[in-house]
Scaffold this active site. Structure first.
Site, short mmCIF file in Angstrom:
data_model
loop_
_atom_site.label_atom_id
_atom_site.label_comp_id
_atom_site.label_asym_id
_atom_site.label_seq_id
_atom_site.Cartn_x
_atom_site.Cartn_y
_atom_site.Cartn_z
N ALA A 1 49.90 -38.66 -51.48
CA ALA A 1 49.94 -39.75 -50.50
C ALA A 1 48.95 -40.86 -50.78
O ALA A 1 48.85 -41.81 -50.00
CB ALA A 1 49.68 -39.19 -49.10
N SER B 1 65.29 -36.87 -58.49
CA SER B 1 65.30 -38.03 -59.39
C SER B 1 66.69 -38.23 -59.97
O SER B 1 67.44 -37.26 -60.14
CB SER B 1 64.31 -37.81 -60.54
OG SER B 1 64.45 -38.85 -61.51
N TYR C 1 60.59 -33.53 -67.58
CA TYR C 1 60.63 -34.14 -66.24
C TYR C 1 62.02 -33.97 -65.63
O TYR C 1 62.16 -33.57 -64.47
CB TYR C 1 60.27 -35.62 -66.35
CG TYR C 1 60.21 -36.35 -65.03
CD1 TYR C 1 59.15 -36.15 -64.16
CD2 TYR C 1 61.22 -37.24 -64.65
CE1 TYR C 1 59.08 -36.82 -62.94
CE2 TYR C 1 61.16 -37.92 -63.44
CZ TYR C 1 60.09 -37.70 -62.59
OH TYR C 1 60.03 -38.36 -61.39
#
Lengths: 250, 80
Positions: A12, A142, A155
């Site tokens: 965050a 993603s 990834y």
């Protein structure tokens, strides 16, 4: 027990996580914000998002690659609030390398953080949410999980794991009143792509139907929608926020 | 705290008949205590006694007697 709903946002201190925390703060959530360390950026986020009438955001240092730190974070959250309503499973890492040049440590780190770390967070959050038979978990997937990307094998694979856990968790936790969804951002203008050169950025813009990259605030808006009561009948969905980078066939 | 409070949590969380011999219960010894109900039991225990169990403890909580021991480690003592 804390009266207002409590939202936990990982990663965050910047980017999508910070944008999401800002949005949730305006919607009356008590915030618990995590970063890999208690950095000045995370502390600044907490200072910025301190809202009259609500307890100040609780900053927690959590390396998602360390399950013991995740367990400690949930103990701290429980001690402070006794409840959890929303988990934004945002923190992640991206290290690019071609297949033949991906070091084992890098591969393992991305799976430890993006896949296993997200799963441990989901596990801890669902335990707290089960007490009240309600809650909403939003994972960060993603576009590369569904269409791949050269130089991002680890990834992409780790984010495909996030998509899979979203669907599995939605099925298992639905009967307990807990919704689980994900957003699948396209190319977002954050520090994660700071290394991308101008030519690559332009190529990515051209590949998107809307002809541009995505802003962190646009992803945050989708996350806040999935987190909140407006999406009360939605679970097990992966919402693309990619400016039209992926347009599924009917 | 009376042991009956712990027994009551098991009866409610697992949907058992009131006359069940709760003290003798072990995981999967009755059809009601399956893996799904186990998580409901954990949630009810944590909520009722205001504590948070570790994942290892969740997996180790395989009987009423073991539950009593685990909760004792969290400061919850039950009198017979």
């Amino acid at each position: 027990m804390t009266e207002a709903p409590v939202a936990l946002v990982t990663g965050a201190s910047r980017g999508i996580g910070l944008a999401t925390a800002r949005l949730l703060a305006t919607r009356g959530y008590h915030l618990v914000l995590t970063g890999r360390t208690l950095s000045p950026a995370l502390q600044a986020a907490c200072d910025e998002l301190t809202t009259p009438g609500l307890s100040p955001p609780l900053p927690l240092a959590v390396d998602l690659g360390e399950p013991s730190q995740i367990a400690a974070a949930f103990r701290a959250l429980f001690s402070a609030h006794r409840r959890l309503d929303v988990l934004v499973n945002n923190a992640g890492e991206l290290h690019e390398a071609l297949i033949g040049m991906s070091p084992p440590g890098t591969i393992e780190r991305m799976f430890a953080v993006n896949a296993a770390g997200s799963l441990h967070m989901l596990q801890g959050a669902s335990r707290l949410m089960m007490r009240r038979q309600q809650g909403s978990i939003v994972n960060l997937g993603s576009v590369v999980a569904v269409q791949g990307s050269s130089g991002q094998i680890a990834y992409a694979a780790s984010k495909a794991a996030v998509h899979g856990m979203t669907l599995a968790a939605a099925r298992e936790l639905g009967p307990r009143g807990i919704r689980v969804n994900a957003v699948a951002p396209g190319v977002v203008e954050t520090e994660l792509i700071a290394d991308f050169g101008p030519e690559r950025r332009e190529a990515l813009r051209r590949a998107a139907s809307l002809g541009r990259l995505v802003r962190a605030e646009e992803v945050a808006a989708a996350i806040a929608f999935l987190a909140g009561p407006e999406s009360s009948a939605i679970t097990g969905q992966i919402l693309g926020v990619d400016a039209g980078l992926v347009i599924p066939s009917p | 705290m009376p042991l009956s409070a712990l027994r009551a949590v098991f009866v409610e969380a697992l949907g058992l008949p009131p006359d069940t011999d709760v003290d003798a219960l072990t995981y999967r010894s009755v059809p009601q205590w399956d893996s799904v109900a186990h998580m409901a039991l954990i949630a009810r225990l944590e909520s009722r006694f205001d504590l948070m169990l570790e994942t290892d403890e969740v997996l180790d909580l395989s009987s009423f007697a073991r539950c009593r021991e685990i909760l004792a480690a969290h400061g919850c003592r039950f009198d017979d």
